[in-house]
Design a protein around this motif. Structure first.
Motif, PDB file in Angstrom:
ATOM      1  N   ASN A 129       3.545  -6.135   3.963  1.00  0.00           N
ATOM      2  CA  ASN A 129       3.667  -5.256   2.813  1.00  0.00           C
ATOM      3  C   ASN A 129       2.946  -5.884   1.633  1.00  0.00           C
ATOM      4  N   ASP A 130       2.282  -5.050   0.836  1.00  0.00           N
ATOM      5  CA  ASP A 130       1.650  -5.526  -0.390  1.00  0.00           C
ATOM      6  C   ASP A 130       1.455  -4.355  -1.342  1.00  0.00           C
ATOM      7  N   LEU A 131       1.482  -4.621  -2.636  1.00  0.00           N
ATOM      8  CA  LEU A 131       1.240  -3.598  -3.660  1.00  0.00           C
ATOM      9  C   LEU A 131      -0.208  -3.138  -3.680  1.00  0.00           C
ATOM     10  N   VAL A 132      -1.117  -4.032  -3.327  1.00  0.00           N
ATOM     11  CA  VAL A 132      -2.554  -3.779  -3.456  1.00  0.00           C
ATOM     12  C   VAL A 132      -3.075  -3.080  -2.207  1.00  0.00           C
ATOM     13  N   PRO A 133      -3.560  -1.839  -2.347  1.00  0.00           N
ATOM     14  CA  PRO A 133      -4.053  -1.099  -1.174  1.00  0.00           C
ATOM     15  C   PRO A 133      -5.155  -1.842  -0.408  1.00  0.00           C
TER      16      PRO A 133
ATOM     17  N   MET B   5      14.354  -5.084 -13.968  1.00  0.00           N
ATOM     18  CA  MET B   5      13.253  -4.642 -13.122  1.00  0.00           C
ATOM     19  C   MET B   5      12.346  -3.656 -13.858  1.00  0.00           C
ATOM     20  N   ARG B   6      12.787  -3.140 -14.950  1.00  0.00           N
ATOM     21  CA  ARG B   6      11.989  -2.172 -15.692  1.00  0.00           C
ATOM     22  C   ARG B   6      10.657  -2.775 -16.120  1.00  0.00           C
ATOM     23  N   GLY B   7      10.656  -4.029 -16.519  1.00  0.00           N
ATOM     24  CA  GLY B   7       9.427  -4.692 -16.944  1.00  0.00           C
ATOM     25  C   GLY B   7       8.391  -4.773 -15.836  1.00  0.00           C
ATOM     26  N   LEU B   8       8.839  -5.010 -14.616  1.00  0.00           N
ATOM     27  CA  LEU B   8       7.919  -5.101 -13.480  1.00  0.00           C
ATOM     28  C   LEU B   8       7.210  -3.782 -13.247  1.00  0.00           C
ATOM     29  N   LYS B   9       7.935  -2.682 -13.332  1.00  0.00           N
ATOM     30  CA  LYS B   9       7.325  -1.371 -13.109  1.00  0.00           C
ATOM     31  C   LYS B   9       6.215  -1.102 -14.102  1.00  0.00           C
ATOM     32  N   SER B  10       6.397  -1.518 -15.346  1.00  0.00           N
ATOM     33  CA  SER B  10       5.377  -1.264 -16.360  1.00  0.00           C
ATOM     34  C   SER B  10       4.137  -2.125 -16.140  1.00  0.00           C
ATOM     35  N   HIS B  11       4.277  -3.224 -15.434  1.00  0.00           N
ATOM     36  CA  HIS B  11       3.139  -4.122 -15.180  1.00  0.00           C
ATOM     37  C   HIS B  11       2.491  -3.889 -13.821  1.00  0.00           C
ATOM     38  N   LYS B  12       3.070  -3.031 -13.011  1.00  0.00           N
ATOM     39  CA  LYS B  12       2.575  -2.806 -11.653  1.00  0.00           C
ATOM     40  C   LYS B  12       1.096  -2.410 -11.612  1.00  0.00           C
ATOM     41  N   PRO B  13       0.630  -1.433 -12.403  1.00  0.00           N
ATOM     42  CA  PRO B  13      -0.801  -1.082 -12.355  1.00  0.00           C
ATOM     43  C   PRO B  13      -1.712  -2.252 -12.745  1.00  0.00           C
ATOM     44  N   LEU B  14      -1.288  -3.044 -13.711  1.00  0.00           N
ATOM     45  CA  LEU B  14      -2.077  -4.212 -14.128  1.00  0.00           C
ATOM     46  C   LEU B  14      -2.144  -5.236 -12.997  1.00  0.00           C
ATOM     47  N   LEU B  15      -1.015  -5.495 -12.350  1.00  0.00           N
ATOM     48  CA  LEU B  15      -0.995  -6.434 -11.222  1.00  0.00           C
ATOM     49  C   LEU B  15      -1.924  -5.964 -10.108  1.00  0.00           C
ATOM     50  N   ILE B  16      -1.853  -4.675  -9.791  1.00  0.00           N
ATOM     51  CA  ILE B  16      -2.698  -4.134  -8.729  1.00  0.00           C
ATOM     52  C   ILE B  16      -4.169  -4.298  -9.077  1.00  0.00           C
ATOM     53  N   ARG B  17      -4.546  -3.984 -10.310  1.00  0.00           N
ATOM     54  CA  ARG B  17      -5.955  -4.131 -10.728  1.00  0.00           C
ATOM     55  C   ARG B  17      -6.423  -5.577 -10.642  1.00  0.00           C
ATOM     56  N   ARG B  18      -5.626  -6.481 -11.163  1.00  0.00           N
ATOM     57  CA  ARG B  18      -6.033  -7.896 -11.183  1.00  0.00           C
ATOM     58  C   ARG B  18      -6.116  -8.487  -9.781  1.00  0.00           C
ATOM     59  N   PHE B  19      -5.131  -8.210  -8.950  1.00  0.00           N
ATOM     60  CA  PHE B  19      -5.180  -8.740  -7.588  1.00  0.00           C
ATOM     61  C   PHE B  19      -6.299  -8.087  -6.782  1.00  0.00           C
ATOM     62  N   SER B  20      -6.543  -6.804  -7.006  1.00  0.00           N
ATOM     63  CA  SER B  20      -7.637  -6.115  -6.304  1.00  0.00           C
ATOM     64  C   SER B  20      -8.974  -6.764  -6.617  1.00  0.00           C
ATOM     65  N   ARG B  21      -9.181  -7.098  -7.874  1.00  0.00           N
ATOM     66  CA  ARG B  21     -10.437  -7.737  -8.289  1.00  0.00           C
ATOM     67  C   ARG B  21     -10.617  -9.109  -7.666  1.00  0.00           C
ATOM     68  N   SER B  22      -9.524  -9.830  -7.474  1.00  0.00           N
ATOM     69  CA  SER B  22      -9.637 -11.204  -6.979  1.00  0.00           C
ATOM     70  C   SER B  22      -9.607 -11.330  -5.460  1.00  0.00           C
ATOM     71  N   LEU B  23      -9.333 -10.245  -4.747  1.00  0.00           N
ATOM     72  CA  LEU B  23      -9.230 -10.326  -3.280  1.00  0.00           C
ATOM     73  C   LEU B  23     -10.423 -10.991  -2.597  1.00  0.00           C
ATOM     74  N   PRO B  24     -11.667 -10.631  -2.950  1.00  0.00           N
ATOM     75  CA  PRO B  24     -12.796 -11.231  -2.231  1.00  0.00           C
ATOM     76  C   PRO B  24     -12.907 -12.752  -2.356  1.00  0.00           C
ATOM     77  N   THR B  25     -12.398 -13.318  -3.448  1.00  0.00           N
ATOM     78  CA  THR B  25     -12.549 -14.761  -3.671  1.00  0.00           C
ATOM     79  C   THR B  25     -11.226 -15.512  -3.702  1.00  0.00           C
ATOM     80  N   TYR B  26     -10.137 -14.824  -3.452  1.00  0.00           N
ATOM     81  CA  TYR B  26      -8.806 -15.409  -3.606  1.00  0.00           C
ATOM     82  C   TYR B  26      -8.637 -16.712  -2.819  1.00  0.00           C
ATOM     83  N   GLU B  27      -8.972 -16.694  -1.551  1.00  0.00           N
ATOM     84  CA  GLU B  27      -8.680 -17.856  -0.705  1.00  0.00           C
ATOM     85  C   GLU B  27      -9.519 -19.081  -1.056  1.00  0.00           C
TER      86      GLU B  27
END
Length: 98
Positions: free
Chosen positions: A78-82, A1-23
């Motif tokens: 629940n979601d990582l992305v605010p 699980m250590r690898g996931l923690k290090s990628h968490k900020p990157l995941l949040i940034r990428r998913f945040s950017r794609s939210l408006p067009t995701y669907e």
């Protein structure tokens, strides 16, 4: 699980950017959600579910389908992305009492 923690900020940034067009591009995700909901409806029958927990609710694609077709007394999202919190008022307005 250590690898996931290090990628968490990157995941949040990428998913945040794609939210408006995701669907718009989530064709496979829509099909998978429909299949999952069909299984839930079959399993629940007319009784529905007392509680549900959705991890990674994102834009609410699955959430809306579940609540449109199943009775759920308490649904926890629940979601990582605010930014995903924006779906909650829409869900509450569409499905009062959940």
């Amino acid at each position: 699980m250590r690898g996931l923690k290090s990628h968490k900020p990157l995941l949040i940034r990428r998913f945040s950017r794609s939210l408006p067009t995701y669907e718009e591009g989530a064709v496979v995700q829509k099909e998978m959600a429909a299949g999952l909901v069909a299984c839930l409806v079959k399993a629940a029958g007319t009784a529905g579910f007392e509680r549900a927990l959705e991890l990674g609710c994102g834009t609410g694609l699955l959430t809306r389908q579940v609540l449109d077709q199943c009775r759920v007394r308490q649904y926890v999202l629940n979601d990582l992305v605010p930014g995903c919190a924006r779906i909650v008022p829409e869900i509450e307005a569409r499905h009062p009492g959940v």
